[in-house]
Design a protein around this motif. Structure first.
Motif, PDB file in Angstrom:
ATOM      1  N   GLU A 278       7.005  10.685  -2.541  1.00 11.65           N
ATOM      2  CA  GLU A 278       6.237  11.151  -1.392  1.00 11.65           C
ATOM      3  C   GLU A 278       5.315  12.328  -1.724  1.00 11.65           C
ATOM      4  O   GLU A 278       4.171  12.358  -1.301  1.00 11.65           O
ATOM      5  N   ASP A 279       5.841  13.290  -2.479  1.00 10.49           N
ATOM      6  CA  ASP A 279       5.086  14.524  -2.725  1.00 10.49           C
ATOM      7  C   ASP A 279       5.669  15.259  -3.925  1.00 10.49           C
ATOM      8  O   ASP A 279       6.618  14.790  -4.555  1.00 10.49           O
TER       9      ASP A 279
ATOM     10  N   ASN B  97       0.863  -1.170   0.000  1.00  5.61           N
ATOM     11  CA  ASN B  97       0.000   0.000   0.000  1.00  5.61           C
ATOM     12  C   ASN B  97       0.905   1.227   0.000  1.00  5.61           C
ATOM     13  O   ASN B  97       1.503   1.570   1.021  1.00  5.61           O
ATOM     14  N   ARG B  98       1.034   1.842  -1.164  1.00  2.00           N
ATOM     15  CA  ARG B  98       1.963   2.966  -1.303  1.00  2.00           C
ATOM     16  C   ARG B  98       1.610   4.124  -0.377  1.00  2.00           C
ATOM     17  O   ARG B  98       2.487   4.764   0.187  1.00  2.00           O
ATOM     18  N   GLU B  99       0.334   4.403  -0.240  1.00  2.00           N
ATOM     19  CA  GLU B  99      -0.058   5.531   0.604  1.00  2.00           C
ATOM     20  C   GLU B  99       0.333   5.323   2.055  1.00  2.00           C
ATOM     21  O   GLU B  99       0.806   6.231   2.718  1.00  2.00           O
ATOM     22  N   LYS B 100       0.145   4.119   2.550  1.00  3.46           N
ATOM     23  CA  LYS B 100       0.522   3.826   3.935  1.00  3.46           C
ATOM     24  C   LYS B 100       2.032   3.866   4.129  1.00  3.46           C
ATOM     25  O   LYS B 100       2.517   4.011   5.244  1.00  3.46           O
TER      26      LYS B 100
ATOM     27  N   SER C  20      -5.835   9.703  -9.598  1.00  2.00           N
ATOM     28  CA  SER C  20      -6.333   8.501  -8.932  1.00  2.00           C
ATOM     29  C   SER C  20      -6.154   7.311  -9.854  1.00  2.00           C
ATOM     30  O   SER C  20      -6.045   7.467 -11.071  1.00  2.00           O
TER      31      SER C  20
ATOM     32  N   ASN D   7       3.755   6.183   2.690  1.00  2.00           N
ATOM     33  CA  ASN D   7       4.002   7.603   2.453  1.00  2.00           C
ATOM     34  C   ASN D   7       4.439   7.927   1.021  1.00  2.00           C
ATOM     35  O   ASN D   7       5.060   8.945   0.780  1.00  2.00           O
ATOM     36  N   TYR D   8       4.123   7.051   0.074  1.00  2.00           N
ATOM     37  CA  TYR D   8       4.355   7.346  -1.337  1.00  2.00           C
ATOM     38  C   TYR D   8       3.007   7.739  -1.925  1.00  2.00           C
ATOM     39  O   TYR D   8       2.281   6.918  -2.451  1.00  2.00           O
ATOM     40  N   LYS D   9       2.688   9.014  -1.817  1.00  2.00           N
ATOM     41  CA  LYS D   9       1.345   9.479  -2.135  1.00  2.00           C
ATOM     42  C   LYS D   9       1.190  10.047  -3.535  1.00  2.00           C
ATOM     43  O   LYS D   9       0.093  10.337  -3.970  1.00  2.00           O
TER      44      LYS D   9
END
Length: 146
Positions: free
Chosen positions: A109-110, A55-58, A138, A60-62
């Motif tokens: 990350e951002d 899970n990339r978001e978890k 998305s 921190n790769y958002k």
């Protein structure tokens, strides 16, 4: 490969940790028969490896970005490929036919990290004529395998 092998592969794609026992219940074969089929799929190269989907978001790769690259001349191909293969943010890397020479799918990350990657890593590779970066808003469908 037959229909039963395809069913086994579908089950493994959903969960690569599924047991032969669980697979056998779904495909109506004995556990040894399932194990033999999996072994043959591995030996034939149809199954290349087992992996996990993170899970990339978890982690921190958002931010996901798609980067199209055009090289100046063919003499830069080897150096470009060797450099990009070693960049940690690059998930996928393709050679294209068409307007651009290469396509990179990256996760960072951002936007600051993306800017840093573009400026201090990617665009430092000799031979890059131009890039075009698109930010993914998305993901509608994302499959690991066919």
């Amino acid at each position: 490969m037959d229909l039963t092998d395809a069913k086994i592969l579908d089950l493994l794609k959903l969960n690569s940790r599924i047991t032969a026992s669980e697979i056998s219940k779904n495909v109506n074969l004995s556990i040894p028969a399932v194990s033999d089929r999996i072994k043959k799929l591995e030996e034939s190269g149809i199954i290349e490896k087992y992996t996990v989907k993170l899970n990339r978001e978890k982690m921190n790769y958002k931010l996901m970005a798609l980067i199209f690259v055009t090289l100046e001349k063919t003499q830069y191909i080897d150096g470009f490929r060797n450099a990009v293969i070693n960049f940690r943010p690059v998930l996928e890397f393709y050679h294209l036919a068409g307007e651009y020479d290469y396509f990179l799918k990256v996760v960072v990350e951002d936007t600051k990290t993306l800017e840093d990657f573009l400026t201090n890593s990617l665009k430092q590779i000799p031979g890059i004529q131009r890039t075009n970066t698109v930010i993914v808003l998305s993901s509608i469908k994302e499959e690991v395998n066919i």
